[in-house]
Design a protein around this motif. Structure first.
Motif, PDB file in Angstrom:
ATOM      1  N   ARG A 190      13.126 -24.830  11.919  1.00  0.00           N
ATOM      2  CA  ARG A 190      11.773 -24.266  11.806  1.00  0.00           C
ATOM      3  C   ARG A 190      11.892 -22.763  11.610  1.00  0.00           C
ATOM      4  NH1 ARG A 190       7.618 -22.277  15.309  1.00  0.00           N
ATOM      5  NH2 ARG A 190       5.548 -22.852  14.533  1.00  0.00           N
ATOM      6  N   VAL A 191      11.484 -22.294  10.422  1.00  0.00           N
ATOM      7  CA  VAL A 191      11.645 -20.882  10.076  1.00  0.00           C
ATOM      8  C   VAL A 191      10.294 -20.298   9.703  1.00  0.00           C
ATOM      9  CG1 VAL A 191      12.838 -19.227   8.601  1.00  0.00           C
ATOM     10  CG2 VAL A 191      13.963 -21.365   9.220  1.00  0.00           C
ATOM     11  N   ARG A 192       9.966 -19.152  10.284  1.00  0.00           N
ATOM     12  CA  ARG A 192       8.758 -18.392   9.960  1.00  0.00           C
ATOM     13  C   ARG A 192       9.170 -16.928   9.815  1.00  0.00           C
ATOM     14  NH1 ARG A 192       7.551 -22.929  10.230  1.00  0.00           N
ATOM     15  NH2 ARG A 192       5.712 -23.963  11.043  1.00  0.00           N
ATOM     16  N   LEU A 193       9.088 -16.379   8.613  1.00  0.00           N
ATOM     17  CA  LEU A 193       9.494 -14.999   8.362  1.00  0.00           C
ATOM     18  C   LEU A 193       8.416 -14.264   7.575  1.00  0.00           C
ATOM     19  CD1 LEU A 193      13.207 -15.541   7.219  1.00  0.00           C
ATOM     20  CD2 LEU A 193      12.427 -14.853   9.485  1.00  0.00           C
ATOM     21  N   PHE A 194       8.289 -12.962   7.828  1.00  0.00           N
ATOM     22  CA  PHE A 194       7.409 -12.131   6.999  1.00  0.00           C
ATOM     23  C   PHE A 194       8.087 -10.788   6.764  1.00  0.00           C
ATOM     24  CE2 PHE A 194       6.304 -10.368  11.115  1.00  0.00           C
ATOM     25  CZ  PHE A 194       5.993  -9.038  10.860  1.00  0.00           C
ATOM     26  N   GLU A 195       7.617 -10.083   5.740  1.00  0.00           N
ATOM     27  CA  GLU A 195       8.172  -8.769   5.403  1.00  0.00           C
ATOM     28  C   GLU A 195       7.101  -7.900   4.777  1.00  0.00           C
ATOM     29  OE1 GLU A 195      11.910  -6.646   3.012  1.00  0.00           O
ATOM     30  OE2 GLU A 195      11.521  -8.793   2.747  1.00  0.00           O
ATOM     31  N   LEU A 196       7.087  -6.623   5.158  1.00  0.00           N
ATOM     32  CA  LEU A 196       6.289  -5.592   4.505  1.00  0.00           C
ATOM     33  C   LEU A 196       7.259  -4.677   3.771  1.00  0.00           C
ATOM     34  CD1 LEU A 196       4.435  -6.400   7.103  1.00  0.00           C
ATOM     35  CD2 LEU A 196       3.259  -4.271   6.576  1.00  0.00           C
ATOM     36  N   GLY A 197       7.010  -4.418   2.518  1.00  0.00           N
ATOM     37  CA  GLY A 197       7.919  -3.577   1.750  1.00  0.00           C
ATOM     38  C   GLY A 197       7.350  -3.215   0.400  1.00  0.00           C
ATOM     39  N   ARG A 198       8.155  -2.531  -0.375  1.00  0.00           N
ATOM     40  CA  ARG A 198       7.732  -2.072  -1.693  1.00  0.00           C
ATOM     41  C   ARG A 198       8.413  -2.885  -2.786  1.00  0.00           C
ATOM     42  NH1 ARG A 198       5.143   2.945  -1.514  1.00  0.00           N
ATOM     43  NH2 ARG A 198       5.219   3.936   0.534  1.00  0.00           N
ATOM     44  N   THR A 199       7.688  -3.119  -3.839  1.00  0.00           N
ATOM     45  CA  THR A 199       8.244  -3.756  -5.025  1.00  0.00           C
ATOM     46  C   THR A 199       8.165  -2.763  -6.187  1.00  0.00           C
ATOM     47  OG1 THR A 199       6.103  -4.706  -5.671  1.00  0.00           O
ATOM     48  CG2 THR A 199       7.520  -6.028  -4.213  1.00  0.00           C
ATOM     49  N   PHE A 200       8.942  -3.047  -7.227  1.00  0.00           N
ATOM     50  CA  PHE A 200       9.102  -2.070  -8.306  1.00  0.00           C
ATOM     51  C   PHE A 200       8.971  -2.758  -9.662  1.00  0.00           C
ATOM     52  CE2 PHE A 200      11.521  -1.040  -4.569  1.00  0.00           C
ATOM     53  CZ  PHE A 200      11.211   0.274  -4.327  1.00  0.00           C
ATOM     54  N   ALA A 201       8.269  -2.097 -10.557  1.00  0.00           N
ATOM     55  CA  ALA A 201       8.087  -2.630 -11.908  1.00  0.00           C
ATOM     56  C   ALA A 201       8.224  -1.502 -12.916  1.00  0.00           C
ATOM     57  CB  ALA A 201       6.715  -3.292 -12.044  1.00  0.00           C
ATOM     58  N   ALA A 202       8.821  -1.814 -14.058  1.00  0.00           N
ATOM     59  CA  ALA A 202       8.985  -0.818 -15.115  1.00  0.00           C
ATOM     60  C   ALA A 202       7.640  -0.532 -15.774  1.00  0.00           C
ATOM     61  CB  ALA A 202       9.992  -1.303 -16.145  1.00  0.00           C
ATOM     62  N   VAL A 203       7.498   0.690 -16.259  1.00  0.00           N
ATOM     63  CA  VAL A 203       6.290   1.080 -16.972  1.00  0.00           C
ATOM     64  C   VAL A 203       6.658   1.387 -18.417  1.00  0.00           C
ATOM     65  CG1 VAL A 203       5.120   1.938 -14.917  1.00  0.00           C
ATOM     66  CG2 VAL A 203       6.578   3.469 -16.222  1.00  0.00           C
ATOM     67  N   THR A 204       5.671   1.321 -19.279  1.00  0.00           N
ATOM     68  CA  THR A 204       5.934   1.492 -20.713  1.00  0.00           C
ATOM     69  C   THR A 204       6.066   2.949 -21.125  1.00  0.00           C
ATOM     70  OG1 THR A 204       3.548   1.404 -21.120  1.00  0.00           O
ATOM     71  CG2 THR A 204       4.781  -0.669 -21.263  1.00  0.00           C
ATOM     72  N   GLU A 205       5.510   3.878 -20.335  1.00  0.00           N
ATOM     73  CA  GLU A 205       5.591   5.285 -20.714  1.00  0.00           C
ATOM     74  C   GLU A 205       7.034   5.760 -20.662  1.00  0.00           C
ATOM     75  OE1 GLU A 205       3.650   4.094 -18.454  1.00  0.00           O
ATOM     76  OE2 GLU A 205       1.624   4.319 -19.241  1.00  0.00           O
ATOM     77  N   PRO A 206       7.485   6.481 -21.670  1.00  0.00           N
ATOM     78  CA  PRO A 206       8.883   6.956 -21.672  1.00  0.00           C
ATOM     79  C   PRO A 206       9.134   7.920 -20.517  1.00  0.00           C
ATOM     80  CG  PRO A 206       7.664   7.775 -23.597  1.00  0.00           C
ATOM     81  CD  PRO A 206       6.748   6.869 -22.876  1.00  0.00           C
ATOM     82  N   ALA A 207      10.307   7.766 -19.880  1.00  0.00           N
ATOM     83  CA  ALA A 207      10.785   8.635 -18.798  1.00  0.00           C
ATOM     84  C   ALA A 207       9.892   8.598 -17.571  1.00  0.00           C
ATOM     85  CB  ALA A 207      10.925  10.082 -19.286  1.00  0.00           C
ATOM     86  N   ALA A 208       8.987   7.622 -17.499  1.00  0.00           N
ATOM     87  CA  ALA A 208       8.117   7.519 -16.323  1.00  0.00           C
ATOM     88  C   ALA A 208       8.832   6.772 -15.208  1.00  0.00           C
ATOM     89  CB  ALA A 208       6.816   6.807 -16.691  1.00  0.00           C
TER      90      ALA A 208
END
Length: 798
Positions: A565-583
């Motif tokens: 029986r497993v119950r886990l949670f996490e608060l954190g940041r996720t990351f995604a690429a953006v289309t603007e150059p060098a952003a």
């Protein structure tokens, strides 16, 4: 970094003993991990040569040796070492000496007298090798004290360096810190340029721009291929953790350890020239010194000969151009490579080298010519040869230049809390190799080119603090006023969310922000991700686009260890690429939870059942309830990793700006579960934190003094109609008088036609200004029935 104590003292004469030296190194930030004493108590151990060897008459594994120990007569020694042979030079413990706590006496071994003991490196405490006698060079003089011959006693000191102290990956770099801490001076380095004795040289071409802005090389011909590494060099290398191989290779290793500049020696006969540095081309192949054949691309820097790759810049040389025991001509190279051009290249190949370790952290750009001159001097002294001119190519505009920093006297006192005398400040900075110009309010300081970690005034103050002594800084309580931050009532804090999930029997997990690209591909989340330029490993090469892959991986580890029986949670940041150059990548704060196994902990008072979608939905609604959020669940969520019939999008519908999608809830797709090697059903949700944390400012209001009216309603609707849609219609039709709405029954079976279901709900009506009449309640119910019929085809159950 591991080095010989005697080698260090040859660069910086200090009077402190070994223990004090180790304590000083640790105190100034060069943490000593291990000190291994070498050659203590070797009085009476001398160099000896075995003249004759005969078999022991009573033992097959023993030999009777006649040994020249420089006394004028041969000594008889009984020895069982497998490498004992005539002509071998080895250490001899004379009668009366003490080896490893054992006094050496005249003894009879199987009836044969033995006057001393021939020793292995292990018995003398010099090495772990106990396979045979310690073999010394043939020219070692018999009778000489072994301690004098091997420059003993000594110690191998190993220190742990932080990544910013790349300058201390050399004996001389450490010497500057020791000199500053012990009020001494570093011995000047004699590296006067040697004149060329021939015109032979190889042209050098730089084609990698800022990645390789300096390259030095020199041809040396006529080298004696029989020359061997001298014992003093071999011992310094061995005590620094480097195994001696051959003279030319050992010289490059020696220069690297002493100065910090990695070098390489090419066999001159294997080169045609010109020598170049450029980006490798896709499909090019080079066989490295370790025998591996690697395929390159433009991620790597290549050293080329006539445009063919012959080595990996900053990492390892090639097998085809290596020096051998037959080499009579070499091309010595020393270059400066930008750290960014070397970072991660070795890890991509599963390759770790001393050169790569140093170049990744930064090597003094002014060292290449000095290293070439030192290596040339050693080659000529030990193996002879005819040197050509030093060939140097440089792109000055790309070479890092130390900037002058203003160090204010008042700022030192402000940061450290003490005043350091001007003379002491100047002594410390100059001992560290910095150029100091005295000014009215302080100093103009230019750090040496090897110190990449010094860029601002606070860096200089840090240098003063660690050399002056952290223990001499006062302990002062912080002063001044503090500003108390009052948490906003319109936002729910992360701590509140954590407590809510912990109260629902979840445990918090913290997973890596980096994940495996192959894992994301299994999740169908391999588009729009942010790869790392210098990953720690291939399994941690991509910034995570969502929390669930790492969280489910933690769940799988628990399941694999028989946690049902497993119950886990996490608060954190996720990351995604953006289309603007060098952003910069887009960061999103999220919360996620996973569950599997029984719905409740094992107990006798409740029937066991597996966790399902509605259990997780209840946990999520409890979490949302802490913020006073109203959620809506929309079926047929589009996430590829979700079970198509047991997943939903989560929307918040009570915000002023209109409905906002929070995230996803549901069961993981069986195909994904199999790919992750799990044999349990996994339920999960992942939501954006920003809209979930918002809550309306609470307002106190009086309770209604008028009674409430309850009306129950049972309707028949199609099986595919969701309760959330019905509830929204009921609330809109009933108007402001509706206080509460409850679904208290769902029925399918006899008296209900196939494809339909019966839903029974309770409506609580109340007004704050008057008592509702039956007419008011009937009117509200009529509006509700009509709206349900028009919007969902519902009809009252008879």
């Amino acid at each position: 970094m591991k080095f010989s104590e005697n080698w260090l003292r040859s660069h910086v004469p200090v009077s402190v003993n070994r223990d004090a030296l180790a304590a000083t190194l640790t105190a100034i930030g060069l943490e000593v991990e291990e000190v291994t004493a070498l050659g203590d108590g070797l009085v009476g151990v001398v160099v000896a040569r075995i003249v004759e060897v005969a078999r022991h008459p009573e033992a097959d594994r023993l030999q009777v040796c006649q040994v020249d120990a420089g006394t004028g007569q041969l000594l008889q020694i009984v020895c069982g070492a497998p490498n004992a042979r005539a002509g071998l030079v080895a250490p001899l413990a004379m009668v009366g000496s003490n080896v490893g706590g054992t006094p050496i006496k005249t003894a009879r071994l199987r009836g044969v007298e033995s006057s001393g003991m021939l020793c292995s490196a292990s018995e003398l405490g010099l090495d772990a090798d106990a396979s045979g006698l310690l073999e010394l060079p043939d020219d070692a003089p018999p009778g000489m004290q072994l301690a004098d011959y091997l420059d003993l006693p000594d110690a191998a000191i190993e220190i742990k360096l932080t990544p910013n102290r790349a300058d201390c990956f050399s004996v001389r770099g450490i010497a500057y810190d020791v000199a500053a801490a012990c009020a001494s001076e570093v011995v000047p380095l004699d590296v006067a340029a040697l004149p060329a004795a021939s015109t032979r040289q190889l042209e050098v071409e730089l084609g990698a721009g800022a990645d390789a802005p300096r390259y030095c090389g020199r041809v040396i011909e006529g080298i004696d291929p029989t020359a061997r590494t001298p014992v003093w060099m071999a011992e310094r290398l061995r005590r620094s953790g480097v195994r001696p191989l051959s003279l030319l290779v050992d010289i490059t290793q020696y220069v690297m350890l002493e100065l910090g500049q990695p070098m390489h020696a090419f066999d001159l006969d294997t080169l045609a020239g010109p020598i170049g540095v450029r980006r490798a081309r896709a499909g090019e192949v080079v066989q490295l010194l370790d025998g591996r054949q690697v395929e390159l691309d433009d991620y790597f820097l290549a050293i080329t000969d006539a445009d063919r790759p012959v080595a990996l810049a900053g990492l390892m040389g090639g097998l085809e151009t290596r020096v051998t025991e037959a080499t009579t001509g070499v091309f010595l190279e020393a270059a400066h490579f930008a750290p960014a051009a070397i970072m991660g290249r070795g890890r991509r190949l599963g390759l770790h080298t001393d050169a790569g370790h140093r170049f990744e952290r930064g090597v003094d750009p002014e060292l290449p010519r000095t290293a070439i001159e030192m290596a040339t001097r050693l080659v000529l002294e030990l193996a002879g040869g005819i040197p050509g001119p030093v060939t140097e190519a440089a792109l000055d505009e790309h070479l890092p230049q130390p900037a002058t920093i203003v160090l204010r006297r008042a700022r030192i006192a402000r940061v450290l809390g003490i005043e350091i005398a001007d003379a002491e400040v100047e002594r410390i900075l100059r001992a560290l190799g910095m150029q100091v110009v005295v000014g009215t309010d302080g100093w103009q300081v230019t750090p040496p080119s090897r110190r990449f970690d010094i860029a601002i005034e606070e860096d200089l103050i840090e240098e003063l603090a660690r050399i002056h002594g952290y223990d001499r800084l006062p302990t002062t309580m912080p002063g001044g006023s503090t500003r108390i931050a009052v948490p906003s009532e319109t936002r729910l804090g992360e701590a509140d969310l954590r407590r809510q999930l912990v109260a629902r029997d979840y445990l918090e997990a913290v997973s890596f922000a980096f994940v495996d690209a192959a894992l994301l591909q299994a999740w169908g989340s391999d588009a729009g991700n942010v790869p790392l330029a210098n990953p720690l490993s291939a399994e941690l090469a991509v910034m995570r686009p969502r929390l669930l892959p790492g969280l489910v991986d933690a769940l799988a580890r628990n399941v694999a260890r028989q946690t049902g029986r497993v119950r886990l949670f996490e608060l954190g940041r996720t990351f995604a690429a953006v289309t603007e150059p060098a952003a910069a990548p887009r960061e999103t704060r999220r919360i996620a939870a996973v569950a599997c196994g029984p719905a409740h902990a094992e107990q006798w008072g409740q029937a066991a059942r597996a966790v399902d979608f509605h259990d997780l939905k209840g946990d999520l609604e409890s979490l949302a309830g802490a913020a006073g959020a109203s959620l809506q669940f929309r079926a047929h969520a589009s996430e590829a990793f979700g079970h198509p019939g047991r997943s939903a999008e989560v929307w918040r519908i009570d915000l002023d700006d209109g409905p906002v999608r929070l995230g996803w809830i549901g069961q993981l797709h069986p195909r994904l579960v199999r790919a992750l090697d799990l044999d349990v059903d996994v339920f999960a949700f992942e939501l954006d934190l920003e809209p979930l944390e918002q809550r309306a400012l609470p307002h106190a209001q009086a309770l209604s003094r008028f009674p409430a009216v309850r009306r129950d309603l049972a309707v028949l609707v199609a099986d595919g109609v969701a309760w959330a849609a019905l509830a929204a219609t009921v609330r809109e039709a009933a108007g402001p008088a509706l206080r509460e709405l409850h679904l208290f029954d769902q029925y399918q079976g006899p008296s209900v036609e196939p494809g339909s279901k019966s839903l029974a709900m309770g409506l609580i009506l109340q007004d704050n200004t008057r008592t509702l009449t039956d007419h008011d309640a009937d009117a509200a119910m009529a509006r509700v029935v009509a709206a349900l019929g028009d919007g969902h085809g519902a009809r009252i159950r008879g």
